[in-house]
Scaffold this motif. Structure first.
Motif, PDB file in Angstrom:
ATOM      1  N   PRO A  89       1.033  -1.513   0.491  1.00  0.00           N
ATOM      2  CA  PRO A  89      -0.016   0.075  -0.025  1.00  0.00           C
ATOM      3  C   PRO A  89       0.859   1.042   0.091  1.00  0.00           C
ATOM      4  CG  PRO A  89      -0.227  -0.823   1.889  1.00  0.00           C
ATOM      5  CD  PRO A  89       0.406  -1.971   1.172  1.00  0.00           C
ATOM      6  N   ASP A  90       2.358   0.904   0.263  1.00  0.00           N
ATOM      7  CA  ASP A  90       3.155   2.414   0.362  1.00  0.00           C
ATOM      8  C   ASP A  90       4.001   2.239  -0.905  1.00  0.00           C
ATOM      9  OD1 ASP A  90       2.151   2.988   2.707  1.00  0.00           O
ATOM     10  OD2 ASP A  90       3.314   2.220   3.733  1.00  0.00           O
ATOM     11  N   ARG A  91       3.333   1.283  -2.030  1.00  0.00           N
ATOM     12  CA  ARG A  91       4.694   1.012  -3.159  1.00  0.00           C
ATOM     13  C   ARG A  91       4.333   2.718  -3.960  1.00  0.00           C
ATOM     14  NH1 ARG A  91      -0.289  -0.789  -4.001  1.00  0.00           N
ATOM     15  NH2 ARG A  91      -1.437  -0.433  -6.874  1.00  0.00           N
ATOM     16  N   VAL A  92       3.362   3.491  -3.856  1.00  0.00           N
ATOM     17  CA  VAL A  92       3.973   4.925  -4.584  1.00  0.00           C
ATOM     18  C   VAL A  92       4.147   5.782  -4.065  1.00  0.00           C
ATOM     19  CG1 VAL A  92       2.708   6.718  -5.117  1.00  0.00           C
ATOM     20  CG2 VAL A  92       1.477   4.779  -5.507  1.00  0.00           C
ATOM     21  N   ALA A  93       4.453   6.037  -2.343  1.00  0.00           N
ATOM     22  CA  ALA A  93       5.218   6.992  -1.335  1.00  0.00           C
ATOM     23  C   ALA A  93       6.695   6.034  -1.710  1.00  0.00           C
ATOM     24  CB  ALA A  93       4.724   6.357   0.179  1.00  0.00           C
ATOM     25  N   ARG A  94       6.932   5.166  -1.466  1.00  0.00           N
ATOM     26  CA  ARG A  94       8.424   4.690  -1.599  1.00  0.00           C
ATOM     27  C   ARG A  94       9.039   4.885  -2.956  1.00  0.00           C
ATOM     28  NH1 ARG A  94       9.346  -1.436  -0.741  1.00  0.00           N
ATOM     29  NH2 ARG A  94      11.618  -0.877  -1.309  1.00  0.00           N
ATOM     30  N   ALA A  95       7.960   4.635  -4.080  1.00  0.00           N
ATOM     31  CA  ALA A  95       8.824   5.026  -4.914  1.00  0.00           C
ATOM     32  C   ALA A  95       9.360   6.738  -5.185  1.00  0.00           C
ATOM     33  CB  ALA A  95       7.869   4.690  -6.909  1.00  0.00           C
ATOM     34  N   LEU A  96       8.273   7.147  -5.040  1.00  0.00           N
ATOM     35  CA  LEU A  96       8.298   8.822  -4.615  1.00  0.00           C
ATOM     36  C   LEU A  96       9.055   9.648  -3.360  1.00  0.00           C
ATOM     37  CD1 LEU A  96       4.660  10.135  -4.602  1.00  0.00           C
ATOM     38  CD2 LEU A  96       6.701  10.306  -6.345  1.00  0.00           C
ATOM     39  N   ALA A  97       9.517   8.643  -2.749  1.00  0.00           N
ATOM     40  CA  ALA A  97      10.748   9.375  -1.890  1.00  0.00           C
ATOM     41  C   ALA A  97      12.059   8.561  -2.402  1.00  0.00           C
ATOM     42  CB  ALA A  97      11.326   7.882  -0.980  1.00  0.00           C
ATOM     43  N   VAL A  98      11.822   7.854  -3.435  1.00  0.00           N
ATOM     44  CA  VAL A  98      13.411   7.551  -4.420  1.00  0.00           C
ATOM     45  C   VAL A  98      13.203   8.700  -5.141  1.00  0.00           C
ATOM     46  CG1 VAL A  98      14.957   5.812  -6.133  1.00  0.00           C
ATOM     47  CG2 VAL A  98      13.451   4.784  -4.435  1.00  0.00           C
ATOM     48  N   VAL A  99      12.507   9.238  -6.009  1.00  0.00           N
ATOM     49  CA  VAL A  99      13.075  10.045  -7.165  1.00  0.00           C
ATOM     50  C   VAL A  99      13.136  11.378  -6.682  1.00  0.00           C
ATOM     51  CG1 VAL A  99      11.800  11.508  -8.766  1.00  0.00           C
ATOM     52  CG2 VAL A  99      10.683   9.157  -8.606  1.00  0.00           C
ATOM     53  N   ARG A 100      12.445  11.664  -5.616  1.00  0.00           N
ATOM     54  CA  ARG A 100      13.322  12.948  -4.259  1.00  0.00           C
ATOM     55  C   ARG A 100      14.354  12.840  -3.904  1.00  0.00           C
ATOM     56  NH1 ARG A 100       7.197  12.705  -2.039  1.00  0.00           N
ATOM     57  NH2 ARG A 100       6.417  14.798  -3.959  1.00  0.00           N
ATOM     58  N   ASP A 101      15.109  11.390  -3.381  1.00  0.00           N
ATOM     59  CA  ASP A 101      16.284  11.634  -2.931  1.00  0.00           C
ATOM     60  C   ASP A 101      17.517  12.238  -4.174  1.00  0.00           C
ATOM     61  OD1 ASP A 101      15.947  10.903  -0.307  1.00  0.00           O
ATOM     62  OD2 ASP A 101      16.145   8.795  -0.979  1.00  0.00           O
ATOM     63  N   GLN A 102      17.112  11.175  -5.589  1.00  0.00           N
ATOM     64  CA  GLN A 102      17.687  11.417  -6.760  1.00  0.00           C
ATOM     65  C   GLN A 102      17.994  13.719  -6.616  1.00  0.00           C
ATOM     66  OE1 GLN A 102      17.951  13.046  -9.933  1.00  0.00           O
ATOM     67  NE2 GLN A 102      19.980  11.952 -10.636  1.00  0.00           N
ATOM     68  N   ARG A 103      16.849  14.262  -6.647  1.00  0.00           N
ATOM     69  CA  ARG A 103      16.927  14.891  -6.856  1.00  0.00           C
ATOM     70  C   ARG A 103      18.125  16.008  -5.649  1.00  0.00           C
ATOM     71  NH1 ARG A 103      10.714  16.284  -8.024  1.00  0.00           N
ATOM     72  NH2 ARG A 103      10.761  16.785 -10.292  1.00  0.00           N
ATOM     73  N   THR A 104      17.629  15.122  -4.811  1.00  0.00           N
ATOM     74  CA  THR A 104      18.961  16.618  -3.406  1.00  0.00           C
ATOM     75  C   THR A 104      20.531  15.866  -3.541  1.00  0.00           C
ATOM     76  OG1 THR A 104      19.007  14.335  -2.504  1.00  0.00           O
ATOM     77  CG2 THR A 104      17.014  16.257  -2.699  1.00  0.00           C
TER      78      THR A 104
END
Length: 311
Positions: free
Chosen positions: A296-311
């Motif tokens: 159920p948290d797959r979208v949040a987990r995926a978004l966290a990876v994307v946002r980590d890449q941006r920083t």
């Protein structure tokens, strides 16, 4: 001219994983959250009219999100990996140029890797290619696939025994270069460092049931009628489109060569084999972050990876 990585702050986000694992819904969720646009990386969804058999998402279900590289070719037109790489990279550049995030999704693992990774295509020779194509016509793809397996087992593992066109290409490259075709496949080095891959993880038994359900749904939804229309538009002459899983089986039913039940089973088997080959591309790629299909948290987990890449 070499591809120049974009300086855009928006990363390239690619959703990978086996067919029927739930990549499409995750891609829509991420595109919504990121203000993104979807780029199709399925080699068969570029063809107009090939909707049911490719599980193409209907426009009404795309949530208003722009989609690229869908319905761009007639079934008679061939499409190569090199062409697809150029089309996709142009779409990505256009999306990022509008300060949006490109979200890539599709089942063609080689196409996805060719888009994301550093990959220059080996040369070709018309005479050599014509010789192998004539042999393919005479003896069939299985014989040539056996020869490829003897010359380059790694390449044979990644190329379906029914895919005569790719087998011919591999044998051509081996003859011209004197090196394994697998040595010319994409290396694990992003063409643009601002790239993120999210993989959808699913158990094999669950995946097989989903594949069976998808195949049943395809035939119930009118795959035979769709195939009949496509044949009238030249599907049989299409060197690329005619290979799409499900359509050869439907053609066999229309020709009276097998019944629907057998066609469904053969389609399931071919799809299952395809899914295994997809995973052979991705299983050894440490750059992929895997999320479970039912988390159920797959979208949040995926978004966290994307946002980590941006920083």
């Amino acid at each position: 001219m070499p591809h120049r990585p974009s300086t855009s702050a928006n990363p390239i986000v690619a959703i990978v994983g086996p067919t029927a694992s739930g990549k499409t819904s995750l891609s829509l969720d991420l595109a919504e959250a990121l203000g993104g646009e979807v780029v199709n990386t399925d080699s068969m969804q570029v063809y107009r009219g090939m909707d049911i058999g490719t599980a193409k998402l209907p426009p009404a279900e795309r949530r208003g999100i722009p989609h690229h590289l869908l319905d761009t070719l007639d079934v008679r037109e061939p499409a190569t990996v090199a062409q697809f790489q150029a089309w996709a990279r142009a779409a990505i550049a256009d999306i990022r140029g509008r300060d949006a995030t490109p979200v890539l999704v599709g089942g063609s693992a080689l196409y996805t890797r060719a888009i994301l990774d550093r990959f220059e295509f080996p040369g070709t020779d018309g005479d050599v290619r014509a010789r192998y194509e004539a042999e393919l016509e005479e003896v069939g793809p299985e014989v040539l696939h056996a020869r490829l397996r003897a010359l380059d087992p790694a390449a044979a593992e990644r190329i379906e025994p029914e895919n005569g066109r790719r087998i011919v290409r591999a044998l051509e490259v081996i003859e011209l270069s004197g090196a394994p075709f697998s040595a010319r496949l994409p290396v694990q080095e992003y063409d643009d460092p601002a790239t993120v891959q999210i993989g959808v993880e699913i158990e094999r038994d669950v995946l097989e049931e989903r594949i069976r359900e998808r195949v049943r749904t395809m035939f119930d939804a009118g795959l035979l009628d769709e195939t009949e229309r496509l044949l009238a538009n030249g599907l049989a002459e299409g060197r690329t489109a005619s290979r799409a899983i499900g359509y050869p089986q439907a053609v066999a039913v229309l020709a009276g060569e097998m019944d629907v039940a057998e066609a469904q089973e053969r389609t399931v088997i071919a799809t299952r084999r395809f899914a295994r080959r997809q995973m052979a591309w991705w299983k050894n790629d440490p750059r992929i972050t895997w999320v479970r299909y039912d988390d159920p948290d797959r979208v949040a987990r995926a978004l966290a990876v994307v946002r980590d890449q941006r920083t």
